[in-house]
Design an enzyme around this catalytic site. Sequence first.
Site, PDB file in Angstrom:
ATOM      1  N   ASP A  24      31.272  64.269  50.358  1.00  0.00           N
ATOM      2  CA  ASP A  24      30.287  64.295  51.451  1.00  0.00           C
ATOM      3  C   ASP A  24      28.985  63.537  51.182  1.00  0.00           C
ATOM      4  O   ASP A  24      27.895  64.016  51.558  1.00  0.00           O
ATOM      5  CB  ASP A  24      29.964  65.747  51.825  1.00  0.00           C
ATOM      6  CG  ASP A  24      31.186  66.519  52.294  1.00  0.00           C
ATOM      7  OD1 ASP A  24      32.274  65.930  52.361  1.00  0.00           O
ATOM      8  OD2 ASP A  24      31.053  67.720  52.582  1.00  0.00           O
ATOM      9  N   LYS A 129      36.977  66.421  56.689  1.00  0.00           N
ATOM     10  CA  LYS A 129      37.251  67.853  56.507  1.00  0.00           C
ATOM     11  C   LYS A 129      36.357  68.672  57.436  1.00  0.00           C
ATOM     12  O   LYS A 129      35.144  68.429  57.511  1.00  0.00           O
ATOM     13  CB  LYS A 129      37.054  68.242  55.034  1.00  0.00           C
ATOM     14  CG  LYS A 129      35.654  68.026  54.493  1.00  0.00           C
ATOM     15  CD  LYS A 129      35.622  68.376  53.024  1.00  0.00           C
ATOM     16  CE  LYS A 129      34.252  68.421  52.431  1.00  0.00           C
ATOM     17  NZ  LYS A 129      33.245  69.220  53.096  1.00  0.00           N
ATOM     18  N   CYS A 162      29.741  72.465  49.341  1.00  0.00           N
ATOM     19  CA  CYS A 162      31.032  71.766  49.485  1.00  0.00           C
ATOM     20  C   CYS A 162      31.664  71.382  48.151  1.00  0.00           C
ATOM     21  O   CYS A 162      32.894  71.359  48.029  1.00  0.00           O
ATOM     22  CB  CYS A 162      30.868  70.559  50.385  1.00  0.00           C
ATOM     23  SG  CYS A 162      30.545  71.062  52.100  1.00  0.00           S
TER      24      CYS A 162
END
Length: 223
Positions: A24, A129, A162
């Site tokens: 990310d 995701k 994450c």
Amino acid sequence: MTSIQAQPFPYTFDPRRTALVIIDMQRDFIEPGGFGESLGNNVALLSAIVPACRAVLDAWREVGALVVHTREAHQPDLSDCPPAKRNRGNPSLRIGDEGPMGRVLVMGEPGNQIIPELAPVAGEIVIDKPGKGAFYATPLQGFLQEREITHLVFMGVTTEVCVQTSMREANDRGYDSLLLADCTESYFPQFKASAIEMIHAQGAIVGWTADSASLLAALAAPG
Ligand code: TIU
């Protein structure tokens, strides 16, 4: 096999069976005007790791091993965004709202792209995701199995959200995972430190942690 200094003990891996997983590193988390800032966070903390991440990515590409990038990203109709996620907290911009970098955390929007310094190149896997973990509701495990990957080296943001979630998912699926401590960051420095300790405590209960210098030295050594 390659072995590097790590916590709580050396991490041994075969680069041909190892993927670099970059979690990310998106404009939405790292640049002003995105989702991270809308949650009240100081995004400058996160951009500081970009040069270290870039050095590892360059070295990994040089070796020719697999690279996986993830993006926290929702469908434009938000059908994959549970109301519980959208309504959580009191953000100034909710997921799907129009912000300075387009719709927040929505696929294809400018803010949802990986920052240019770490942009994927041809042959690298990009996983969108909908959750915090890289495995939940994604094709990642199948892609790794097809390529006989057994080990994962993690970088990215944020450490305790994450990144840690993805490492725990990987651990339960049988992957040996390493987190590069200087290539991950949190909006909360104490959470980063605690997450790193949690990961390598109890004999690597979740995985290993190391500084990128250890990995870079090993990758540069004559094989
Ligand atoms: N990628 C990721 O960590 N998503 C988050 O929402 N992180 C926060 O720390 N908010």
